[in-house]
Design a protein around this motif. Structure first.
Motif, PDB file in Angstrom:
ATOM      1  N   ASP A   4       0.851  -1.155  -0.031  1.00 11.19           N
ATOM      2  CA  ASP A   4       0.039  -0.074   0.015  1.00 11.19           C
ATOM      3  C   ASP A   4       0.831   1.238   0.025  1.00 11.19           C
ATOM      4  N   PRO A   5       0.828   2.088  -1.067  1.00 13.66           N
ATOM      5  CA  PRO A   5       1.805   3.237  -1.004  1.00 13.66           C
ATOM      6  C   PRO A   5       1.598   4.463   0.226  1.00 13.66           C
ATOM      7  N   LYS A   6       0.504   4.197   1.010  1.00 11.36           N
ATOM      8  CA  LYS A   6       0.111   5.031   2.003  1.00 11.36           C
ATOM      9  C   LYS A   6       0.755   4.407   3.134  1.00 11.36           C
ATOM     10  N   ASP A   7       1.438   3.229   3.273  1.00  9.21           N
ATOM     11  CA  ASP A   7       1.983   2.410   4.207  1.00  9.21           C
ATOM     12  C   ASP A   7       3.322   3.158   4.729  1.00  9.21           C
ATOM     13  N   ASP A   8       3.812   3.070   5.938  1.00 11.97           N
ATOM     14  CA  ASP A   8       5.157   3.468   6.234  1.00 11.97           C
ATOM     15  C   ASP A   8       6.019   2.135   5.804  1.00 11.97           C
ATOM     16  N   ASN A  33       2.206  13.386  -6.203  1.00 13.90           N
ATOM     17  CA  ASN A  33       2.823  14.324  -5.588  1.00 13.90           C
ATOM     18  C   ASN A  33       2.765  14.146  -3.797  1.00 13.90           C
ATOM     19  N   GLY A  34       2.049  13.015  -3.441  1.00 10.70           N
ATOM     20  CA  GLY A  34       1.910  12.854  -2.181  1.00 10.70           C
ATOM     21  C   GLY A  34       3.016  12.271  -1.437  1.00 10.70           C
ATOM     22  N   ALA A  35       2.942  12.226  -0.116  1.00 12.43           N
ATOM     23  CA  ALA A  35       4.021  11.912   0.618  1.00 12.43           C
ATOM     24  C   ALA A  35       4.395  10.245   0.364  1.00 12.43           C
ATOM     25  N   LEU A  36       5.654  10.041   0.399  1.00 11.81           N
ATOM     26  CA  LEU A  36       6.129   8.621   0.268  1.00 11.81           C
ATOM     27  C   LEU A  36       6.983   8.473   1.558  1.00 11.81           C
ATOM     28  N   MET A  63      16.218   6.718  -6.034  1.00  9.85           N
ATOM     29  CA  MET A  63      15.319   6.504  -4.717  1.00  9.85           C
ATOM     30  C   MET A  63      15.162   7.968  -4.243  1.00  9.85           C
ATOM     31  N   HIS A  64      16.236   8.785  -4.011  1.00 11.96           N
ATOM     32  CA  HIS A  64      16.108  10.111  -3.484  1.00 11.96           C
ATOM     33  C   HIS A  64      15.318  10.794  -4.503  1.00 11.96           C
ATOM     34  N   ASN A  65      15.386  10.815  -5.711  1.00  8.50           N
ATOM     35  CA  ASN A  65      14.344  11.649  -6.511  1.00  8.50           C
ATOM     36  C   ASN A  65      12.858  11.183  -6.162  1.00  8.50           C
ATOM     37  N   ASN A  66      12.687   9.882  -5.726  1.00  9.94           N
ATOM     38  CA  ASN A  66      11.145   9.553  -5.604  1.00  9.94           C
ATOM     39  C   ASN A  66      10.728   9.878  -4.203  1.00  9.94           C
ATOM     40  N   GLY A  67      11.818  10.196  -3.428  1.00  7.64           N
ATOM     41  CA  GLY A  67      11.405  10.739  -1.982  1.00  7.64           C
ATOM     42  C   GLY A  67      11.861   9.794  -1.133  1.00  7.64           C
TER      43      GLY A  67
END
Length: 128
Positions: A4-8, A33-36, A63-67
């Motif tokens: 789930d992309p909303k998970d930590d 654009n949401g938080a990753l 990875m850095h560019n993707n947050g």
């Protein structure tokens, strides 16, 4: 189901970060654009990784560019100690933890079929 992309999310044991880079790219597409909330770790130092895997610099940049956050020197069998040693507050409750490739390490002079090597791998998995 997938992640789930909303998970930590915590990824441990990713040797050259190929898996983590692709995961970060896929998650970035899903969250826009949401938080990753993705932390990717490896046991090796950046210097060791760079000497083993020439592609690692680009994968880390992806990875850095993707947050995503990237941490080196993290022993997945000793997460609390690794967190304290780095004086960083990254260890938290994660919704998803992915151990990409659990491996007890190479034993010089022994093949994978040797009972000692098998015992080391079984012992590693017993930590979880």
């Amino acid at each position: 189901g997938g992640v789930d992309p909303k998970d930590d999310i915590l990824v441990v044991g990713d040797g050259n970060f190929t898996f983590s880079a692709q995961l970060s790219t896929n998650l970035r597409k899903e969250v826009g654009n949401g938080a990753l909330k993705l932390i990717c770790t490896t046991l090796d130092s950046l210097e060791t990784l760079s000497s083993r895997y020439p592609e690692v610099t680009q994968l880390i940049a992806t990875m850095h560019n993707n947050g995503a956050e990237v941490l080196h020197g993290i022993d997945a069998t000793r997460l609390i100690e690794s967190s304290k040693a780095q004086n960083k507050d990254w260890l938290q409750k994660f919704d998803t933890c992915i151990w990409n490739f659990p491996h007890a390490g190479v034993v010089s002079g022994f093949f994978d079929t040797d009972p000692l090597v098998r015992w080391r791998h079984v012992n590693l998995m017993n930590l979880f």
